[in-house]
Design a protein around this motif. Structure first.
Motif, PDB file in Angstrom:
ATOM      1  N   ALA A 138       0.832  -1.206   0.000  1.00 62.47           N
ATOM      2  CA  ALA A 138       0.000   0.000   0.000  1.00 62.47           C
ATOM      3  C   ALA A 138       0.866   1.256   0.000  1.00 62.47           C
ATOM      4  O   ALA A 138       0.411   2.334  -0.371  1.00 62.47           O
ATOM      5  N   LEU A 139       2.137   1.109   0.362  1.00 62.82           N
ATOM      6  CA  LEU A 139       3.067   2.243   0.402  1.00 62.82           C
ATOM      7  C   LEU A 139       3.815   2.464  -0.919  1.00 62.82           C
ATOM      8  O   LEU A 139       4.594   3.403  -1.032  1.00 62.82           O
ATOM      9  N   LEU A 195       6.220   5.748  -1.579  1.00 57.24           N
ATOM     10  CA  LEU A 195       7.676   5.585  -1.629  1.00 57.24           C
ATOM     11  C   LEU A 195       8.240   5.931  -3.001  1.00 57.24           C
ATOM     12  O   LEU A 195       9.324   6.517  -3.095  1.00 57.24           O
ATOM     13  N   MET A 196       7.508   5.602  -4.060  1.00 57.40           N
ATOM     14  CA  MET A 196       7.975   5.982  -5.401  1.00 57.40           C
ATOM     15  C   MET A 196       8.032   7.501  -5.527  1.00 57.40           C
ATOM     16  O   MET A 196       8.982   8.043  -6.098  1.00 57.40           O
ATOM     17  N   GLU A 197       7.038   8.178  -4.995  1.00 60.29           N
ATOM     18  CA  GLU A 197       7.027   9.644  -5.043  1.00 60.29           C
ATOM     19  C   GLU A 197       8.209  10.213  -4.255  1.00 60.29           C
ATOM     20  O   GLU A 197       8.886  11.143  -4.710  1.00 60.29           O
ATOM     21  N   LEU A 198       8.462   9.648  -3.092  1.00 58.22           N
ATOM     22  CA  LEU A 198       9.598  10.095  -2.283  1.00 58.22           C
ATOM     23  C   LEU A 198      10.917   9.844  -3.016  1.00 58.22           C
ATOM     24  O   LEU A 198      11.776  10.731  -3.083  1.00 58.22           O
ATOM     25  N   LEU A 199      11.070   8.659  -3.596  1.00 59.47           N
ATOM     26  CA  LEU A 199      12.293   8.354  -4.351  1.00 59.47           C
ATOM     27  C   LEU A 199      12.435   9.279  -5.554  1.00 59.47           C
ATOM     28  O   LEU A 199      13.537   9.734  -5.869  1.00 59.47           O
ATOM     29  N   ASP A 200      11.328   9.566  -6.234  1.00 58.02           N
ATOM     30  CA  ASP A 200      11.363  10.507  -7.363  1.00 58.02           C
ATOM     31  C   ASP A 200      11.865  11.875  -6.913  1.00 58.02           C
ATOM     32  O   ASP A 200      12.680  12.499  -7.596  1.00 58.02           O
TER      33      ASP A 200
END
Length: 182
Positions: free
Chosen positions: A114-115, A119-124
């Protein structure tokens, strides 16, 4: 400190290390593109149970996320960048091995899919902050060839290998010589 609070703190401390690794994978993909996904999936393919699953105690303060989770994040990044075919192929290969090993994905509270988007947005954002040179810079440059740029060479090499694995060794030897003699 209660047992639950200790577990939460351990998970948070573990994720500090895991985010560093996922960030490095994201930067690698940004620079290397699809060839990074393919090379990374190939490199990690020990296909032992520990690539897919660890018990809760083994996961505690582990410096790297499970290989399977790393592959899933890289494949998601690849899909988001237009490389759906090879991302799906890599995921399918890893899922087939997990199925053969009778492994059910379980991170014991250390991760929940669900994260994924968060997490993808944070890594981006992390990759944007560092702004490494993107693989597309080299692939879109008409002056850039496999014989004057290692990123382009790796991209072409993976395409050659995937379309004709039996002919690849001959092509590779010639390509390396051309690259070295440029």
């Amino acid at each position: 400190m209660t047992e639950l609070l200790r577990l939460r703190q351990t998970i948070a401390n573990t994720w500090l290390h895991w985010m560093i690794e996922l960030y490095c994978d994201a930067v690698g993909f940004t620079i290397g593109g699809e060839s990074y996904l393919l090379a990374f999936a190939w490199y990690l393919r020990h296909f032992t149970e520990s690539d897919f699953h660890l018990n809760q105690d083994e996961m505690s303060l582990r410096s790297h996320p499970l290989s399977w989770l790393r592959i899933q994040f890289l494949a998601l990044r690849a899909k988001n960048n237009g490389f759906e075919k090879n991302a799906e192929q890599v995921l399918s290969q890893w899922q087939s091995i997990a199925d053969a090993l009778n492994i059910v994905e379980d991170y014991y509270g250390y991760y929940n899919h669900a994260l994924d988007d968060v997490l993808m947005e944070l890594l981006d954002c992390m990759v944007t902050e560092v702004s490494p040179i993107e693989y597309s810079t080299f692939l879109d440059d008409t002056n850039c060839t496999a014989y004057n740029n290692p990123i382009k060479l790796l991209d072409v090499a993976w395409k050659k290998y995937l379309e004709s694995p039996l002919e690849y060794p001959t092509w590779e030897a010639e390509a390396i010589q051309k690259y070295l003699n440029k």
